[in-house]
Design an enzyme around this catalytic site. Structure first.
Site, PDB file in Angstrom:
ATOM      1  N   CYS A 168       0.836  -1.193   0.000  1.00 13.71           N
ATOM      2  CA  CYS A 168       0.000   0.000   0.000  1.00 13.71           C
ATOM      3  C   CYS A 168       0.878   1.252   0.000  1.00 13.71           C
ATOM      4  O   CYS A 168       1.185   1.834   1.052  1.00 13.71           O
ATOM      5  CB  CYS A 168      -0.925  -0.027   1.218  1.00 13.71           C
ATOM      6  SG  CYS A 168      -2.130   1.304   1.193  1.00 13.71           S
ATOM      7  N   THR A 205     -31.569  -2.635   9.217  1.00 12.65           N
ATOM      8  CA  THR A 205     -30.518  -3.280   8.408  1.00 12.65           C
ATOM      9  C   THR A 205     -29.627  -4.199   9.246  1.00 12.65           C
ATOM     10  O   THR A 205     -28.599  -4.665   8.765  1.00 12.65           O
ATOM     11  CB  THR A 205     -29.621  -2.219   7.731  1.00 12.65           C
ATOM     12  OG1 THR A 205     -28.979  -1.458   8.769  1.00 12.65           O
ATOM     13  CG2 THR A 205     -30.414  -1.281   6.851  1.00 12.65           C
ATOM     14  N   THR A 222     -25.761   2.765  11.759  1.00  8.51           N
ATOM     15  CA  THR A 222     -26.853   2.601  10.795  1.00  8.51           C
ATOM     16  C   THR A 222     -27.588   3.911  10.617  1.00  8.51           C
ATOM     17  O   THR A 222     -27.601   4.753  11.516  1.00  8.51           O
ATOM     18  CB  THR A 222     -27.851   1.511  11.231  1.00  8.51           C
ATOM     19  OG1 THR A 222     -28.855   1.391  10.230  1.00  8.51           O
ATOM     20  CG2 THR A 222     -28.499   1.816  12.566  1.00  8.51           C
ATOM     21  N   TYR A 223     -28.132   4.083   9.441  1.00  7.67           N
ATOM     22  CA  TYR A 223     -28.977   5.256   9.154  1.00  7.67           C
ATOM     23  C   TYR A 223     -30.386   4.758   8.821  1.00  7.67           C
ATOM     24  O   TYR A 223     -31.208   5.510   8.366  1.00  7.67           O
ATOM     25  CB  TYR A 223     -28.395   6.047   7.975  1.00  7.67           C
ATOM     26  CG  TYR A 223     -26.939   6.400   8.204  1.00  7.67           C
ATOM     27  CD1 TYR A 223     -26.579   7.572   8.859  1.00  7.67           C
ATOM     28  CD2 TYR A 223     -25.917   5.534   7.792  1.00  7.67           C
ATOM     29  CE1 TYR A 223     -25.239   7.884   9.090  1.00  7.67           C
ATOM     30  CE2 TYR A 223     -24.585   5.828   8.022  1.00  7.67           C
ATOM     31  CZ  TYR A 223     -24.252   7.009   8.672  1.00  7.67           C
ATOM     32  OH  TYR A 223     -22.926   7.298   8.913  1.00  7.67           O
TER      33      TYR A 223
HETATM   34  C1  LIG Z   1     -24.149  -0.891   4.500  1.00 10.07           C
HETATM   35  C2  LIG Z   1     -25.492  -0.238   4.369  1.00 10.07           C
HETATM   36  C3  LIG Z   1     -26.431  -1.100   3.652  1.00 10.07           C
HETATM   37  C4  LIG Z   1     -26.002   0.231   5.702  1.00 10.07           C
HETATM   38  C5  LIG Z   1     -27.326   0.993   5.682  1.00 10.07           C
HETATM   39  N1  LIG Z   1     -27.323   2.129   4.816  1.00 10.07           N
HETATM   40  C6  LIG Z   1     -27.701   1.406   7.084  1.00 10.07           C
HETATM   41  O1  LIG Z   1     -27.981   2.529   7.326  1.00 10.07           O
HETATM   42  O2  LIG Z   1     -27.734   0.604   7.983  1.00 10.07           O
END
Ligand SMILES: CC(C)C[C@H](N)C(=O)O
Length: 429
Positions: free
Chosen positions: A72, A335, A323-324
């Site tokens: 790297c 998720t 997470t969002y």
């Molecule tokens: C890696 C992504 C799929 C995560 C997803 N945007 C979330 O907010 O958890």
């Protein structure tokens, strides 16, 4: 990039600039995820420039040695600057035969941790810590943290296709004719397409709708199904056999470049597939429950190198829980099962098994391109191409692809550390 220029990121940028004398590309990419970036910067600052038993020149040279295992040059360049700024001896930059014996002795551990951490034994620790002028356990713990950090950071750098900084040798160049892309043409992601998966049919797998449906179904089924421990173990073993087979690399394409060669010994020592390591009946599985970060690694790290455990713990948790509640353009999505399957898949490649987890989920939720990408970034980051990056999770946003890379960085780092700390613990007891 579509992250907003509001206070948290701006403050982090100011901090990063003051610490590093620059705002590195890698930091800019991480700023898609400010909560994570905050932990990352604190931890890196601590291990490189604050408290710790190792002298500063040692810290940066260890970083160089670690980054070189994955060729790297981006990280090697940054760390070489830092090494010189700390008054490091320029002769060391001629390569491994010009460094103190103590650092030379660390090379074997560097190599094993980078590619096959399951081979680390108490004997490695014993060899390093005995005799005159050898490593103290505290120094070794500091070194092990640095090694794991820079191996994994190399994964992130390649996985996101980070371009060289402008003052690096590849950093500021004209586009070569016909190369219409926005980067210098030298970054790994812009290298000529070399597909992981070949046929474009595979590239069209599923899509977000299908994935969300699978996640819903799994939650329902999990509630209904009782699975025995033996069956869970079988499913774990099956993940790797069903795992993405990566095409064999041509030796030439991935042998280290001239300027890196001096920091590399035994370049052919690379990751080896879990499934090919021994008889299926005696796979060297590491049971996460027997030596876990939360119950064992964390406190040992903190005891041997004060506070590092806490910094790392914060960073691991932030990456694991980040997470969002989105998937591409969909909002309000839970998720967790998807993210957990990525994390556990990464651990699985290192033979680490969480025995309360049903590995069926990995095969159901991770499409082939995603698995192949995660495997390449984790185990052979120097091989990732632009095409690999483009062809996984096609409907997702860049910030989500970076999110996956953060998980690779942290899950890989945790896996390496678990093996190293377990060996240190065995040596001490
Ligand atoms: C890696 C992504 C799929 C995560 C997803 N945007 C979330 O907010 O958890």
């Amino acid at each position: 990039m579509d992250s907003c220029w509001c206070c948290p990121v701006q403050e982090l940028y100011v901090d990063a600039f003051l610490h590093n004398n620059r705002l590195e590309h890698m930091v800019q990419v991480m700023s898609f995820h400010p909560d994570y970036l905050a932990c990352f910067l604190k931890t890196q600052q601590y291990m490189l420039r604050c408290y710790g038993p190792l002298p500063y020149d040692y810290r940066h040279f260890i970083a160089i040695m670690a980054a070189a295992r994955h060729q790297c040059s981006y990280l090697i360049g940054i760390q070489t600057n830092e090494f010189l700024l700390q008054g490091g001896d320029e002769r060391w930059l001629k390569g491994l035969s010009h460094i103190p014996k103590k650092l030379q002795d660390l090379y074997e551990l560097n190599k094993i941790m980078a590619h096959r951490p399951w081979l680390i034994s108490r004997a490695h620790i014993e060899r390093l810590t005995q005799g005159n002028d050898n490593w103290s356990i505290a120094e070794l713990t500091h070194a092990v943290v640095l090694l794991a950090h820079f191996h994994s950071l190399a994964s992130f750098v390649y996985g996101c296709g980070i371009n060289a900084e402008l003052d690096q040798s590849d950093g500021h160049s004209f586009e070569s004719p016909g190369n219409g892309g926005g980067n210098s043409g030298k970054s790994p992601l812009s290298r000529s397409p070399h597909s992981l998966t070949g046929s474009s049919a595979h590239e069209m797998e599923g899509g977000i709708e299908v994935l969300m449906e699978k996640m819903r179904r799994l939650t329902e089924e999990a509630a209904a199904e009782e699975v025995t421990q033996e069956e869970l173990l079988k499913r774990f073993e099956r993940v790797e056999t069903l795992s993405a087979e990566l095409p064999a690399a041509s030796k030439q394409a991935f042998s280290p470049k001239e300027d890196i060669l001096c920091y590399v010994d035994d370049a052919e020592f690379t990751y080896q597939d879990f499934a090919k390591r021994g008889q299926p009946t005696e796979l060297p599985t590491f049971r996460a429950q027997d030596y876990s970060w939360e119950d064992h690694g964390f406190s040992l790290a903190n005891r041997l190198y004060p506070d590092i455990g806490t910094y790392l713990d914060d960073k691991f948790n932030t990456a694991y829980n980040l997470t969002y509640f989105t998937m591409g353009d969909n909002t309000d999505v839970d998720t967790s099962s998807f993210r957990r399957s990525i994390w556990n898949y990464i651990h699985c490649m290192f033979g680490i098994r969480h025995d309360d987890y049903d590995y069926c989920e990995v095969n159901q939720l991770l499409e082939r391109n995603l698995k192949a990408y995660v495997k390449t970034v984790t185990c052979f980051p120097e091989r990732v191409t632009r095409r690999d990056y483009d062809s996984f999770m096609r409907e997702f946003k860049h910030s989500e692809k970076v999110h996956v890379n953060l998980m690779v960085l942290e899950a890989r780092m945790q896996a390496e550390l678990l093996y190293a700390l377990r060996a240190i613990n065995r040596y001490m007891t």
